[in-house]
Design an enzyme around this catalytic site. Structure first.
Site, PDB file in Angstrom:
ATOM      1  N   GLU A 116       5.535  79.997  59.032  1.00  0.00           N
ATOM      2  CA  GLU A 116       5.785  80.996  60.064  1.00  0.00           C
ATOM      3  C   GLU A 116       6.448  82.232  59.467  1.00  0.00           C
ATOM      4  O   GLU A 116       7.279  82.140  58.558  1.00  0.00           O
ATOM      5  CB  GLU A 116       6.643  80.400  61.186  1.00  0.00           C
ATOM      6  CG  GLU A 116       5.885  79.342  61.965  1.00  0.00           C
ATOM      7  CD  GLU A 116       6.642  78.788  63.166  1.00  0.00           C
ATOM      8  OE1 GLU A 116       5.983  78.447  64.168  1.00  0.00           O
ATOM      9  OE2 GLU A 116       7.882  78.695  63.102  1.00  0.00           O
ATOM     10  N   CYS A 129      10.708  88.746  58.358  1.00  0.00           N
ATOM     11  CA  CYS A 129      11.316  87.529  57.829  1.00  0.00           C
ATOM     12  C   CYS A 129      10.192  86.652  57.287  1.00  0.00           C
ATOM     13  O   CYS A 129       9.330  86.200  58.049  1.00  0.00           O
ATOM     14  CB  CYS A 129      12.091  86.814  58.938  1.00  0.00           C
ATOM     15  SG  CYS A 129      12.873  85.263  58.418  1.00  0.00           S
ATOM     16  N   CYS A 136      10.961  72.587  53.896  1.00  0.00           N
ATOM     17  CA  CYS A 136      12.197  72.871  53.173  1.00  0.00           C
ATOM     18  C   CYS A 136      12.798  71.561  52.692  1.00  0.00           C
ATOM     19  O   CYS A 136      12.725  70.543  53.383  1.00  0.00           O
ATOM     20  CB  CYS A 136      13.186  73.611  54.067  1.00  0.00           C
ATOM     21  SG  CYS A 136      14.632  74.267  53.189  1.00  0.00           S
ATOM     22  N   CYS A 140      19.258  71.249  56.026  1.00  0.00           N
ATOM     23  CA  CYS A 140      20.441  71.748  56.729  1.00  0.00           C
ATOM     24  C   CYS A 140      20.363  71.272  58.165  1.00  0.00           C
ATOM     25  O   CYS A 140      19.363  71.489  58.862  1.00  0.00           O
ATOM     26  CB  CYS A 140      20.492  73.273  56.662  1.00  0.00           C
ATOM     27  SG  CYS A 140      20.670  73.906  54.975  1.00  0.00           S
ATOM     28  N   CYS A 143      19.357  73.503  61.251  1.00  0.00           N
ATOM     29  CA  CYS A 143      18.160  74.332  61.105  1.00  0.00           C
ATOM     30  C   CYS A 143      16.915  73.521  61.436  1.00  0.00           C
ATOM     31  O   CYS A 143      16.707  72.431  60.909  1.00  0.00           O
ATOM     32  CB  CYS A 143      18.082  74.868  59.681  1.00  0.00           C
ATOM     33  SG  CYS A 143      16.633  75.890  59.354  1.00  0.00           S
ATOM     34  N   CYS A 370      16.674  82.832  64.292  1.00  0.00           N
ATOM     35  CA  CYS A 370      17.195  82.260  63.051  1.00  0.00           C
ATOM     36  C   CYS A 370      17.396  80.749  63.201  1.00  0.00           C
ATOM     37  O   CYS A 370      18.025  80.279  64.144  1.00  0.00           O
ATOM     38  CB  CYS A 370      18.519  82.933  62.698  1.00  0.00           C
ATOM     39  SG  CYS A 370      19.267  82.334  61.177  1.00  0.00           S
TER      40      CYS A 370
END
Length: 394
Positions: A116, A129, A136, A140, A143, A370
């Site tokens: 994305e 962004c 990933c 985290c 997230c 975010c």
């Protein structure tokens, strides 16, 4: 903490630029790699530098992807190019537009994987962004992307291709005869804050950003590009010397105990190691401050004591602190801090002499804010309980 001599490059497969049975994609090649490819395809050595410059301008300054439209090249040479090369960027599978104007692109890359990309329009700038990995590895816990397994690194072409497809959508390529330098930029800034850890894919990120900054191409200033890392300490100095962009750090915790849970890479390079690297960052100055990103999580990291600890930790580092209200997603094990708590935290940081803007959430209605990015095809089925257990807060 893991010894810094331990290799930090991830053992990931990066899809090659050239498939054995197909033409070579020129997008993402460095200038030298492009020159070498042209020579290998039959371009005379004496012409190679000139041809490289011509193609570079057509692809990155004018946005042209069809060789027949590159009118300062002879017909014979255009045939040679078409027989050996393509100019291809990732495919936009879908586009969503938020009520606030934010655009989120679902982008398909080689192998059928999806990432994305988000464009955020503001009154004085337009920020893209971009993602650097499929999924990933950092997990985290606050997230959404961190709940998606890591698949592979993006190639340099797939990274710069996100910039090119956004310029397509924005209609930003210059019209014939128009000087691109003198036109208003809808896409004026790049942030490497999408899916993935950019410093775990350093070489491809570096090559893509050099294309973005090239004065004969997309022409973005290095100070309009910000790379965000969760703290891959050995690669931080390379960011300054080999890319030269601005640096942001996903900080989020003021003790190792809390940051270990929120940003697990802290178990490898703890706060002390990270802050030492930031103090030594070659480009840090009052005019090029390091941005500390700090997501505000209710009852986790948002107390006055946290604010005072944060100020002490970053003392001596030219910095600003971006406070990010937590952007919830289905199954998230956290809640957003109250506005009063965020404002109180911001005031403590501000009174200590640091800018402490509170980031306004953008694109929440389309999950473009975010920490919310996550491609549909790789969507995890983890429950809230499973995510909380992995975060160590269950």
């Amino acid at each position: 903490m893991t010894d810094v001599s331990t290799p930090i490059t991830q053992d990931l497969v990066t899809i090659p630029r050239k498939l054995p049975e197909g033409p070579l994609n020129l997008v993402g090649l460095t200038r030298e790699a492009l020159r070498e490819a042209l020579v290998a395809a039959g371009t005379p050595e004496k012409q190679a530098k000139m041809r490289t410059g011509q193609l570079w301008q057509w692809i990155y300054q004018k946005g042209v992807r069809i060789f027949d439209e590159m009118t300062n090249l002879s017909k014979e040479y255009r045939v040679l190019l078409a027989e050996n090369f393509v100019v291809a960027i990732p495919e936009v599978v879908s586009k969503q537009v938020s009520v606030d104007g934010t655009r989120k692109y679902l982008v398909r890359i080689a192998g059928g994987h999806e990432v994305e990309t988000v464009y955020i329009p503001e009154t004085d700038r337009g920020t893209l962004c971009i993602s650097s990995q499929v999924g990933c590895t950092l997990t985290c816990s606050f997230c959404h992307t961190g709940t998606q397994k890591l698949v592979r690194n993006l190639t340099a072409g797939e990274i710069i291709g996100q910039v090119m497809l956004a310029r397509d959508d924005l209609g930003e390529w210059p019209e014939p005869g128009r000087n691109p330098v003198n036109t208003a930029r809808l896409l004026s800034n790049i942030v490497l804050m999408g899916m993935g850890e950019p410093l775990y894919n350093f070489e491809n990120v570096r090559d893509a950003m050099k294309i973005a900054m090239d004065p004969e191409g997309i022409q973005l200033s290095r100070r309009r590009i910000t790379l965000s890392t969760s703290g891959v300490v050995p690669e931080i100095a390379r960011t300054a010397t080999e890319i030269g962009c601005l640096l942001a750090v996903s900080f989020h915790g003021t003790t190792d105990e809390v940051r270990d849970k929120l940003v697990p890479i802290n178990k490898r390079w703890n706060l002390e190691a990270l802050l030492d690297a930031l103090r030594d960052y070659p480009k840090v100055s009052n005019s090029e401050r390091i941005t500390f990103e700090y997501v505000m999580l209710k009852g986790v990291n948002d107390t006055d004591e946290d604010a005072h600890r944060l100020v002490e930790l970053i003392k001596g580092i030219p910095a600003k602190v971006n406070l990010i209200p937590f952007n919830p997603w289905p199954g998230a094990p956290y809640e957003r801090s109250s506005n009063n708590r965020i404002n109180a935290f911001a005031e403590i940081v501000y009174q200590a002499g640091y800018a402490s803007p509170v980031r306004k959430p953008r694109g929440e209605d389309i999950f473009a804010a975010c920490g919310q990015l996550k491609s549909a095809t790789e969507r995890s089925r983890k429950s809230r309980k499973e995510i909380a257990a992995e975060a160590g807060i269950g």
